[in-house]
Design a protein around this motif. Structure first.
Motif, short mmCIF file in Angstrom:
data_model
loop_
_atom_site.label_atom_id
_atom_site.label_comp_id
_atom_site.label_asym_id
_atom_site.label_seq_id
_atom_site.Cartn_x
_atom_site.Cartn_y
_atom_site.Cartn_z
N GLU A 3 18.03 11.58 -5.68
CA GLU A 3 16.90 12.15 -4.94
C GLU A 3 15.76 12.53 -5.88
OE1 GLU A 3 19.43 14.09 -1.21
OE2 GLU A 3 19.12 15.24 -3.06
N LEU A 4 16.09 13.02 -7.06
CA LEU A 4 15.06 13.36 -8.04
C LEU A 4 14.29 12.11 -8.46
CD1 LEU A 4 13.63 15.33 -9.93
CD2 LEU A 4 15.50 14.98 -11.57
N ARG A 5 15.01 11.02 -8.70
CA ARG A 5 14.34 9.76 -9.09
C ARG A 5 13.44 9.26 -7.96
NH1 ARG A 5 19.54 8.88 -11.40
NH2 ARG A 5 19.44 8.71 -13.68
N GLU A 6 13.92 9.35 -6.73
CA GLU A 6 13.12 8.89 -5.59
C GLU A 6 11.86 9.72 -5.45
OE1 GLU A 6 13.53 8.37 -0.71
OE2 GLU A 6 15.31 8.83 -1.93
N ALA A 7 11.99 11.02 -5.59
CA ALA A 7 10.83 11.90 -5.45
C ALA A 7 9.85 11.69 -6.59
CB ALA A 7 11.30 13.36 -5.43
N HIS A 8 10.36 11.53 -7.79
CA HIS A 8 9.51 11.36 -8.98
C HIS A 8 8.68 10.09 -8.88
CE1 HIS A 8 8.55 12.59 -13.11
NE2 HIS A 8 8.62 11.32 -13.45
N ALA A 9 9.20 9.10 -8.16
CA ALA A 9 8.46 7.85 -7.97
C ALA A 9 7.27 8.05 -7.02
CB ALA A 9 9.39 6.76 -7.43
#
Length: 340
Positions: free
Chosen positions: A167-173
């Motif tokens: 979820e962190l990677r998705e949000a950071h994108a």
């Protein structure tokens, strides 16, 4: 007991984010949750924190249903250019004290920030967190709405709380995330499954909340139902009562042993362990222990001057796996509940 220096070392919150003292201050308990409050003592603690080099001050709109933000407003006004102000949205409360809802939709994000800006008496929030994730709302919608606030100048940097590594990677994108705030302590290490690694990979700072296990790691109480007031929410957390509390109290033996060796307090050993996660995992770590007392604040800051030896770290390593009871009665809206 280990004392503290006049100023703290600093860490950067995200790539290009604000530099803050390596220990922040959680302000939740200054308004509710941990029994009776003392406003005068809390204000003294805020000033003592800033004088000692603490610059990250953390609140949320849910704390006291807005009262904590209002409480902080005079301190913020007096020191606006000296501090990094963090607040959070997403947990919804009503007149029913048992109700907790989670809102991540765009309309709620925009309404929530306006309320926080008004209560805090500021034009811009330095670090704005999504407090909890509603999996029914796409991250692109909620983080996209938060990104709009950055473009409009209402928020400087974005944070998330209790999300998984994926979820962190998705949000950071969608928009750069400066900080991830989740529970991380000798008693709670589920974030190490994926979130910590993702934060290190992306250059996101980690802001551990409850790094003292809500006070249990300090030895301040042994059984919440017997030792704490009726208004203290820890009486309802599974790991702090009954047989769970007895099991977990026994796990503190190595913490006390190391504290005696170093002439420190158990709280300082627990905090030093969290601070040392920065070197272990290769990312900025800024814990936010909460306290309402200046003397406890000074004790906590002393932990930043302690380095635990490999043999001491080895003694502490097995603790988390042996802890009895969950962090909350309902773990649904924690990152642990969504780990694969």
């Amino acid at each position: 007991m280990t004392e503290y220096g006049n100023t703290l070392d600093q860490a950067e919150l995200g790539k290009g984010g604000p530099r803050v003292g390596v220990q922040g201050l959680g302000c939740m308990g200054m308004s509710e949750f941990y029994g009776d409050t003392d406003e005068a003592a809390a204000r003294e603690t805020l000033e003592a924190a800033l004088a000692a080099g603490v610059t990250l001050f953390d609140t949320a709109d849910v704390y006291g249903r807005g009262r904590n933000e209002e409480f902080l407003a005079p301190f913020v006004a007096a020191h606006r250019d000296e501090i990094t102000l963090a607040t959070k949205f997403a947990i919804e409360r009503t007149d029913d004290p048992a109700f907790r809802g989670i809102r991540n939709d765009r309309a709620y994000v925009r309404a929530a920030v306006e309320g926080s800006l008004r209560r805090l008496g500021v034009d811009v929030i330095d670090l704005y967190y999504m407090h909890r994730r509603d999996p029914a709302v796409p991250l692109a919608e909620s983080v996209g709405a938060m990104a709009e606030l950055v473009r409009e100048g209402k928020v400087r940097h974005l944070g998330l709380s209790e999300v998984t590594g994926a979820e962190l990677r998705e949000a950071h994108a969608v928009h750069p995330i400066a900080a991830l705030q989740s529970e991380w302590s000798l008693f709670s290490r589920d974030v190490e499954r994926s979130a910590v690694g993702a934060a290190a990979e992306l250059g996101v700072a980690f802001v551990p909340y409850s790094p003292l296990g809500r006070g249990f790691l300090t030895g301040a109480f042994a059984d919440a139902s017997a030792d704490l007031s009726e208004s203290d929410f820890r009486r309802h957390q599974p790991r702090f009562t009954g047989d769970n509390a007895k099991t977990n109290a026994a796990l503190l033996a190595p913490v006390r042993e190391i504290a005696r060796e170093l002439g420190a307090s158990p709280a300082q050993i627990a905090l030093a362990w969290v601070q040392q996660r920065a070197a272990v995992h290769g990312l900025a770590v800024v814990p936010i222990p909460g306290t309402r007392r200046a003397e406890r604040l000074r004790e906590n800051i002393g932990a930043t001057r302690i380095t635990l030896a490999p043999a001491q770290l080895a003694l502490l390593e097995p603790i988390a796996a042996q802890v009895a009871g969950d962090r909350y009665p309902d773990m649904t809206f924690t990152s642990a509940a969504r780990e694969a």
